[in-house]
Design an enzyme around this catalytic site. Structure first.
Site, PDB file in Angstrom:
ATOM      1  N   THR A   3      -1.747   5.446   2.252  1.00 20.24           N
ATOM      2  CA  THR A   3      -2.959   4.631   2.166  1.00 20.24           C
ATOM      3  C   THR A   3      -2.983   3.705   3.373  1.00 20.24           C
ATOM      4  OG1 THR A   3      -3.009   4.699  -0.246  1.00 20.24           O
ATOM      5  CG2 THR A   3      -4.198   2.907   0.810  1.00 20.24           C
TER       6      THR A   3
ATOM      7  N   LEU B  97       0.862  -1.174   0.000  1.00 23.58           N
ATOM      8  CA  LEU B  97       0.000   0.000   0.000  1.00 23.58           C
ATOM      9  C   LEU B  97       0.901   1.227   0.000  1.00 23.58           C
ATOM     10  CD1 LEU B  97      -2.634  -0.961   2.754  1.00 23.58           C
ATOM     11  CD2 LEU B  97      -2.946  -1.066   0.279  1.00 23.58           C
ATOM     12  N   ASP B  98       0.463   2.278  -0.649  1.00 23.81           N
ATOM     13  CA  ASP B  98       1.240   3.511  -0.621  1.00 23.81           C
ATOM     14  C   ASP B  98       1.384   4.000   0.814  1.00 23.81           C
ATOM     15  OD1 ASP B  98       1.354   3.471  -3.379  1.00 23.81           O
ATOM     16  OD2 ASP B  98      -0.432   4.719  -3.615  1.00 23.81           O
ATOM     17  N   LYS B  99       2.406   4.796   1.054  1.00 23.43           N
ATOM     18  CA  LYS B  99       2.682   5.311   2.395  1.00 23.43           C
ATOM     19  C   LYS B  99       1.439   5.880   3.063  1.00 23.43           C
ATOM     20  CE  LYS B  99       5.253   8.967   4.786  1.00 23.43           C
ATOM     21  NZ  LYS B  99       6.234  10.066   4.638  1.00 23.43           N
TER      22      LYS B  99
END
Length: 326
Positions: free
Chosen positions: A145, A141-143
């Site tokens: 998110t 997951l993106d930082k």
């Protein structure tokens, strides 16, 4: 990766009638499914896999009753250190670890984030994960998110999860709060690749990798829409790129040009909340997969992230006031 940090792998198996006449690399892959075929081929080439006490080539055939012995070394990563970082564990057994990642936590070390990541935290929580590629992390997951991530605790589980992801058999559902009023749900099929001029961004580009996103409307709010989003593929920034491509960017996603658009005449509290929301409003709320050991379907669901919930409540209050959404 350091060659001085290793774990000894020793296995003794016998070829049965179903594998008689198979290539050695095919047979050993079937007999030792916890290891990838490429890893086993490397061990065979290095003389660390013996058949009847003799080294063989990958293409050599094996026969019923042949004794296969593996005596190899599994490299352990020492480039990522263990750090005591709190984890929100949703589920754990011998094969899997499911966590609820908070916004702001980077998944694995990279340029600009050498430590303080989920991978560092996992190595402290379960040191044995040092023998698994990227400490068992099979998707990311993106930082900024938040939400559900599954971690493989064994090589066999890692291989199974990677194969499920490649076969698009892992179900991932998100909640996304976007700017604009989406009329109806739909399917986005548009290739995603590196932006041609802005290297920190991804974009819908003809030369990109195929990407498919499904979305449906959960709530229409003043000037905004809450979406349920499901991934069919898992490209970098896929949801963010696809929704921006539709001109419905995520609230708080400044990387992709999202600017706050408070509804006309809305309450000051809502204006402030929209203008100061610190991250993209994206939360991985549901995760489903086939358990690598039992073969049973499993699914986890967590509550909406509290910061997104608070923003939704302000938007719902605004809707109750009857504010002109334009």
């Amino acid at each position: 990766m350091s060659a001085n940090v290793v774990e000894i792998v020793q296995r003794h198996v016998a070829v049965d009638a179903t594998l008689a006449g198979a290539r050695l690399d095919q047979a050993v892959a079937a007999l030792l499914p916890e290891f990838s075929r490429s890893r086993l081929q490397q061990w065979i080439d290095a003389g660390q896999v013996l058949v009847n006490d003799a080294p063989r080539r990958c293409r050599d055939k094996v026969w019923c009753g042949d004794a296969i012995r593996v005596d190899a070394q599994l490299a352990v990563s020492d480039t990522c250190i263990a750090q005591d970082i709190a984890l929100n564990v949703v589920y754990e057994d011998a094969a899997l670890l499911v966590i609820n990642k908070p916004a702001g936590l980077v998944v694995h070390p990279a340029a600009g984030n050498p430590d303080g990541t989920l991978q560092n935290a996992l190595l402290h929580y379960a040191p044995a994960l040092a023998t698994i590629p990227r400490a068992g992390i099979v998707h990311r997951l993106d930082k900024d998110t938040s939400g559900l991530l599954v971690i493989a605790k064994t090589l066999a589980a890692h291989r199974s999860l990677v194969e499920q992801l490649q076969a698009r058999e892992v179900h991932r559902e998100y909640r996304a709060l976007v700017i604009g009023e989406v009329v109806a749900g739909g399917r986005i099929e548009a290739s995603v690749g590196r932006h041609p001029t802005q290297r920190l961004r991804m974009a819908v580009v003809a030369h990109g990798r195929p990407a498919v996103t499904h979305y449906r409307v959960l709530a229409r709010l003043p000037g905004h829409t809450l979406l349920a989003v499901e991934l069919e593929t898992g490209r970098t920034h896929q949801i963010r790129v696809h929704l921006t491509h539709l001109h419905f960017p995520l609230v708080g996603d400044h990387v992709y040009g999202s600017r706050p658009r408070p509804p006309k005449g809305c309450a000051p509290a809502l204006t402030t909340a929209l203008q100061t929301f610190p991250r993209q409003a994206l939360h991985a709320i549901r995760l489903g997969l086939i358990h690598p050991t039992s073969g049973e379907p499993m699914q986890w669901e967590i509550p909406q992230a509290t910061d997104i919930t608070a923003l939704l409540e302000l938007l719902q209050q605004e809707a109750a006031r009857g504010t002109d959404p334009t």
